[in-house]
Structure formats: structure tokens, C-alpha cells
Design a protein around this motif. Structure first.
Motif, PDB file in Angstrom:
ATOM      1  N   HIS A 122     -79.755 -99.030  27.271  1.00  0.00           N
ATOM      2  CA  HIS A 122     -79.977 -99.677  28.764  1.00  0.00           C
ATOM      3  C   HIS A 122     -80.510 -98.853  29.556  1.00  0.00           C
ATOM      4  N   PHE A 123     -81.889 -99.137  30.063  1.00  0.00           N
ATOM      5  CA  PHE A 123     -82.455 -98.109  30.895  1.00  0.00           C
ATOM      6  C   PHE A 123     -82.492 -98.644  32.244  1.00  0.00           C
ATOM      7  N   TYR A 124     -82.498 -97.857  33.415  1.00  0.00           N
ATOM      8  CA  TYR A 124     -82.589 -98.113  34.831  1.00  0.00           C
ATOM      9  C   TYR A 124     -83.524 -96.868  35.433  1.00  0.00           C
ATOM     10  N   TYR A 125     -84.338 -97.028  36.503  1.00  0.00           N
ATOM     11  CA  TYR A 125     -84.948 -96.289  37.336  1.00  0.00           C
ATOM     12  C   TYR A 125     -84.405 -96.339  38.731  1.00  0.00           C
ATOM     13  N   LEU A 126     -84.134 -95.607  39.293  1.00  0.00           N
ATOM     14  CA  LEU A 126     -83.358 -95.671  40.617  1.00  0.00           C
ATOM     15  C   LEU A 126     -84.151 -94.624  41.580  1.00  0.00           C
ATOM     16  N   ARG A 127     -84.290 -95.179  42.870  1.00  0.00           N
ATOM     17  CA  ARG A 127     -85.203 -94.089  43.731  1.00  0.00           C
ATOM     18  C   ARG A 127     -84.361 -93.295  44.355  1.00  0.00           C
ATOM     19  N   GLY A 128     -84.684 -91.948  44.340  1.00  0.00           N
ATOM     20  CA  GLY A 128     -83.747 -90.901  44.994  1.00  0.00           C
ATOM     21  C   GLY A 128     -84.347 -90.352  46.310  1.00  0.00           C
ATOM     22  N   GLY A 129     -85.017 -89.394  46.089  1.00  0.00           N
ATOM     23  CA  GLY A 129     -85.786 -88.603  47.199  1.00  0.00           C
ATOM     24  C   GLY A 129     -86.386 -87.746  46.968  1.00  0.00           C
ATOM     25  N   PHE A 130     -86.821 -86.899  48.085  1.00  0.00           N
ATOM     26  CA  PHE A 130     -87.539 -85.711  47.746  1.00  0.00           C
ATOM     27  C   PHE A 130     -87.052 -84.610  49.194  1.00  0.00           C
ATOM     28  N   ASP A 131     -86.657 -83.580  48.479  1.00  0.00           N
ATOM     29  CA  ASP A 131     -86.373 -82.429  49.727  1.00  0.00           C
ATOM     30  C   ASP A 131     -86.942 -81.271  49.233  1.00  0.00           C
ATOM     31  N   TYR A 132     -88.102 -80.791  49.627  1.00  0.00           N
ATOM     32  CA  TYR A 132     -88.659 -79.467  49.110  1.00  0.00           C
ATOM     33  C   TYR A 132     -87.919 -78.353  49.304  1.00  0.00           C
ATOM     34  N   THR A 133     -87.057 -78.324  50.441  1.00  0.00           N
ATOM     35  CA  THR A 133     -86.198 -77.211  50.914  1.00  0.00           C
ATOM     36  C   THR A 133     -85.312 -76.863  49.682  1.00  0.00           C
ATOM     37  N   ARG A 134     -84.632 -77.958  49.144  1.00  0.00           N
ATOM     38  CA  ARG A 134     -83.558 -77.680  48.021  1.00  0.00           C
ATOM     39  C   ARG A 134     -84.077 -77.279  46.682  1.00  0.00           C
TER      40      ARG A 134
END
Length: 178
Positions: A111-123
């Protein structure tokens, strides 16, 4: 509350977005949570349900070989995989990710799922900061950039976090009903 000690959530997270989803899943499913960098295939034999989540990078889902290379040992288990990326969730993206990361047999079982995360260049680690700087230079060269390209360029200066607990509901429902 769902209570399944025979389930485990394994995650790999570089910037925390996947870890957020993994913690929410483990909490809602009342099951164990394990950092994927520390897990071996032998650690998974006692579980009936395995949920694996990781960030999405150019080479695919981080650490997915834990599942794909050991599929023969895991194929009789209830397998769920979620990938977390900065781009919006689209059906064609989800299908492309499934096709890119799993064999035909695995696609039928996992079972596959794609979830939206984010982007934080500083991390990002220094290596990934360097790679993402190269990506930024590439994006700046795009003629007639669309909203996704403009959004990605803006995120270098303004971190984005699209994680929401409600996005795990399909995973929780599927696990609880299987």
C-alpha cells in the motif's frame, strides 16, 4: 483506540517532516516507532504490519531498499510505504513514484501513499545544502516557470511546512481495516 503491538512504524527523516508523520501514525495506531537508520530486517520478523516512511529525493524514497531488497522475507506481512516530498500530491506523481521504486509484484502488495511535507533549507546537511543549491541554479534557468518552480525557488528563503495530521487518515484507515 486502535491497539496493535504487532505493528511498527519505521521512518527515515532528514529534516523532520517524515518524522512528524511517523510519530502521528505510531500514536494513532498505538504501535512502536523505530528510526530506520537503526533497523535491520531481522528486527521486523515479529511484526504483522510494517509501515515505512521516508523522504523523497532525486534517487527515490530514502532507504526504501530495506523493503524492496528484503521483499521476499516481508511479502506475507501487511506492508505500507509512504513517501514525503515538498511538491503537491498528484495522482500522476504517486503512480510515477510507485513505478520508480517498486517491481510490479511489489506494487500489487504494498500500500503506497505520497504525503506532502515541506522544505527547510536551513535544516539540510551540508551535502544536501550543496545539492539543493545546484537545484536552485537549475530552477532559475527555467524559461516560463510554473507555480511549482516559483514556489520551490521562494522556499529557499522562506521555509515551508505542509504537514497536517489529517493526511495520515488513509494510512490509519487502511491499517485498521486490514
Amino acid at each position: 483506540m486502535y491497539n496493535n503491538r504487532k505493528a511498527v512504524v519505521i521512518y527515515r527523516s532528514k529534516t523532520g517532516f517524515t518524522k512528524n508523520y511517523a510519530q502521528w501514525l505510531a500514536q494513532d495506531l498505538n504501535c512502536e516507532l523505530i528510526n530506520g537508520k537503526k533497523v535491520k530486517i531481522s528486527d521486523l520478523q515479529g511484526y504483522d504490519t510494517i509501515i515505512y516512511g521516508a523522504g523523497l529525493y532525486a534517487a527515490g524514497i530514502s532507504g526504501i531498499k530495506l523493503i524492496t531488497k528484503n521483499y521476499e522475507q516481508l511479502k506475507d506481512k501487511n506492508l505500507h510505504v509512504f513517501a514525503v516530498g515538498a511538491t503537491p500530491v498528484r495522482e500522476e506523481t504517486t503512480e510515477e513514484l510507485k513505478n520508480m521504486n517498486f517491481t510490479e509484484e511489489q506494487r500489487k502488495k504494498i500500500h503506497f501513499y505520497y504525503l506532502r511535507g515541506g522544505f527547510d533549507y536551513t535544516r539540510l546537511s551540508p551535502l544536501y545544502r550543496f545539492l539543493m543549491t545546484l537545484k536552485k541554479l537549475q530552477l532559475k534557468k527555467v524559461k516560463n516557470p510554473d507555480a511549482d518552480v516559483n514556489g520551490m525557488l521562494a522556499s529557499y528563503d522562506h521555509p515551508l511546512d505542509f504537514t497536517k495530521k489529517k493526511y495520515i487518515e488513509p494510512i490509519v484507515n487502511e491499517v485498521m481495516n486490514s
